[in-house]
Design a protein around this motif. Structure first.
Motif, PDB file in Angstrom:
ATOM      1  N   GLU A 169      -3.347  -9.607   5.259  1.00 48.55           N
ATOM      2  CA  GLU A 169      -3.812  -8.331   4.722  1.00 48.55           C
ATOM      3  C   GLU A 169      -4.276  -7.345   5.796  1.00 48.55           C
ATOM      4  OE1 GLU A 169      -6.245  -8.693   1.083  1.00 48.55           O
ATOM      5  OE2 GLU A 169      -5.698 -10.829   1.112  1.00 48.55           O
ATOM      6  N   GLY A 183      -0.662  -5.880   6.524  1.00 50.34           N
ATOM      7  CA  GLY A 183      -1.112  -4.892   5.555  1.00 50.34           C
ATOM      8  C   GLY A 183      -0.662  -5.157   4.131  1.00 50.34           C
ATOM      9  N   ALA A 185     -11.775  -0.745   7.815  1.00 52.68           N
ATOM     10  CA  ALA A 185     -10.598  -1.256   8.515  1.00 52.68           C
ATOM     11  C   ALA A 185     -10.850  -1.469   9.999  1.00 52.68           C
ATOM     12  CB  ALA A 185      -9.420  -0.303   8.312  1.00 52.68           C
ATOM     13  N   LYS A 227     -11.485   3.762   6.393  1.00 48.94           N
ATOM     14  CA  LYS A 227     -11.200   3.603   7.823  1.00 48.94           C
ATOM     15  C   LYS A 227     -12.311   2.856   8.551  1.00 48.94           C
ATOM     16  CE  LYS A 227      -7.989   7.430   8.507  1.00 48.94           C
ATOM     17  NZ  LYS A 227      -7.663   8.626   9.307  1.00 48.94           N
ATOM     18  N   ALA A 229      -0.998  -6.392   0.163  1.00 53.65           N
ATOM     19  CA  ALA A 229      -2.063  -6.123  -0.803  1.00 53.65           C
ATOM     20  C   ALA A 229      -1.824  -6.885  -2.100  1.00 53.65           C
ATOM     21  CB  ALA A 229      -2.128  -4.615  -1.086  1.00 53.65           C
ATOM     22  N   TRP A 255      -9.372  -1.318   1.512  1.00 52.73           N
ATOM     23  CA  TRP A 255      -8.396  -0.265   1.840  1.00 52.73           C
ATOM     24  C   TRP A 255      -8.582   0.921   0.899  1.00 52.73           C
ATOM     25  CZ3 TRP A 255      -4.696  -0.464   5.705  1.00 52.73           C
ATOM     26  CH2 TRP A 255      -3.677   0.483   5.655  1.00 52.73           C
ATOM     27  N   PRO A 256      -8.478   2.192   1.378  1.00 49.93           N
ATOM     28  CA  PRO A 256      -8.134   2.629   2.731  1.00 49.93           C
ATOM     29  C   PRO A 256      -9.330   3.160   3.522  1.00 49.93           C
ATOM     30  CG  PRO A 256      -7.687   4.402   1.193  1.00 49.93           C
ATOM     31  CD  PRO A 256      -8.333   3.303   0.394  1.00 49.93           C
ATOM     32  N   ILE A 276      -4.310   7.020   5.816  1.00 48.88           N
ATOM     33  CA  ILE A 276      -4.568   5.583   5.771  1.00 48.88           C
ATOM     34  C   ILE A 276      -4.976   5.071   7.158  1.00 48.88           C
ATOM     35  CG2 ILE A 276      -3.057   5.132   3.815  1.00 48.88           C
ATOM     36  CD1 ILE A 276      -0.941   4.146   5.754  1.00 48.88           C
ATOM     37  N   SER A 297      -7.808  -6.487   1.863  1.00 50.34           N
ATOM     38  CA  SER A 297      -7.164  -5.266   1.371  1.00 50.34           C
ATOM     39  C   SER A 297      -7.985  -4.553   0.307  1.00 50.34           C
ATOM     40  CB  SER A 297      -5.773  -5.578   0.829  1.00 50.34           C
ATOM     41  OG  SER A 297      -5.834  -6.473  -0.258  1.00 50.34           O
ATOM     42  N   GLY A 332       0.658   1.232   7.562  1.00 48.43           N
ATOM     43  CA  GLY A 332       0.550   0.700   6.207  1.00 48.43           C
ATOM     44  C   GLY A 332       1.060  -0.725   6.108  1.00 48.43           C
ATOM     45  N   THR A 333       1.701  -1.034   4.997  1.00 45.39           N
ATOM     46  CA  THR A 333       2.301  -2.354   4.800  1.00 45.39           C
ATOM     47  C   THR A 333       3.566  -2.442   5.642  1.00 45.39           C
ATOM     48  OG1 THR A 333       1.410  -2.412   2.552  1.00 45.39           O
ATOM     49  CG2 THR A 333       3.163  -3.965   3.081  1.00 45.39           C
ATOM     50  N   HIS A 382       0.833  -1.205   0.000  1.00 45.42           N
ATOM     51  CA  HIS A 382       0.000   0.000   0.000  1.00 45.42           C
ATOM     52  C   HIS A 382       0.868   1.257   0.000  1.00 45.42           C
ATOM     53  CE1 HIS A 382      -3.784  -2.036   0.707  1.00 45.42           C
ATOM     54  NE2 HIS A 382      -3.335  -2.623   1.805  1.00 45.42           N
TER      55      HIS A 382
END
Length: 305
Positions: free
Chosen positions: A209, A235, A181, A178, A237, A175-176, A49, A172, A99-100, A43
């Motif tokens: 993910e 995280g 998530a 919120k 993707a 994403w993004p 994010i 994923s 993030g990732t 990501h």
């Protein structure tokens, strides 16, 4: 003359053989990696994010001069293309869990390695992608089980020792967002599955993910991993763009001294005939110009085109 000719040919042949041997892994690059397909599993990091609420949001800002530099810049000046010839960015990152990621075991256990203490051998590994997205579609909080791994191996063969195993849930794809998530329980990896992968298959690390390993109250999977010296990826993707077996994964991350988390970039390197990804091309250098100039967007709090 004949003898001279044959001696010359022999010397040329020996020279070519020596040259090929001296090239080391360059031949592997030309034969395999140059034509491979590269799929980014990472990501983008932006100020907005999703992140655990306990950390707070990060901010980006145009970098400014930290000292008086004569007529070139005064302290506090924002660097611009027109005045200084370049721009830079200041990042206020509230956490290294953003993030990732690549989590070293020191994230939970101080007796184990930090991000800078991970060995260079983490760079390139066989990649395995275990799909469980169909089960997640029926039960959003589904966690990978040993039975899923055994079914995978019955179809694809034993998971290689030292490999990286990513678990595909298709989480994923939300994403993004919120709100998405924050939805719980989320797709996870069960503790027994983690133990099987590490103790029976001796993998390097696993990845998932979502931003946590599992949705148990005490994060039992993550606790077990870190307190037994294992790293993990979070995280990740684009696992729908990678086949279950046959690819490698390159692993890159900044080497913060004493870092207990890492902003990571994972790239799958897949066979040349794979349908997704890009190959090495002449456009890699120099990189192409864009007709949209990079500029600072106040509303988004970052540079955009």
């Amino acid at each position: 003359m004949e003898n001279t000719f044959y001696v010359s040919v022999l010397l040329i042949g020996l020279s070519s053989t020596a040259s090929a041997q001296d090239q080391g892994l360059w031949g592997s690059y030309e034969d395999t990696f140059k034509g491979a397909k590269y799929v980014d599993l990472t990501h983008d990091i932006t100020p907005t994010i999703p992140v655990w609420a306990g950390f707070g949001n990060s901010t980006f800002a145009p970098a400014e001069a930290g000292a008086d530099l004569g007529g070139y810049a005064s302290k506090g000046d924002i660097y611009t293309y027109n005045k200084h010839g370049f721009v830079a960015t200041g990042y206020l990152l509230q956490t290294d869990q953003l993030g990732t990621q690549l989590d070293p075991p020191a994230h939970w256990a101080p007796e184990y390695p930090t991000i800078d203490e991970l060995p260079a051998t983490y760079t390139l590994r066989p990649l395995v992608v275990i799909p469980m997205q169909d089960k997640v579609a029926e039960d959003f909080g589904y966690a990978l089980q040993v039975s899923d791994i055994e079914a995978f191996e019955a179809k694809h063969g034993t998971i290689p020792e030292g490999s990286v195993v990513f678990v595909r849930s298709d989480w994923s794809k939300g994403w993004p967002d919120k709100e998405f998530a924050a939805r719980t329980p989320f797709p996870g990896v069960g503790l027994d599955a983690l133990k099987f992968l590490h103790e029976q298959r001796h993998i390097l690390f696993h990845g998932h993910e979502p931003l946590d390993t599992d949705a148990t109250p005490d994060l039992e999977g993550e606790y077990w991993l870190m307190h037994n010296g294992y790293a993990q990826a979070e995280g990740v993707a684009n696992l729908d763009k990678v086949p279950p077996i046959g690819c490698l994964v390159s692993i890159g991350y900044p080497k913060f001294r004493g870092g207990v988390g890492g902003y990571a970039r994972y790239v799958a390197i897949c066979p040349a005939d794979w349908e997704f990804g890009i190959s090495v091309s002449a456009a890699d250098a120099p990189l192409p110009k864009s007709d949209k100039l990079l500029h600072w967007d106040e509303e988004k709090g970052m540079r955009v085109r």
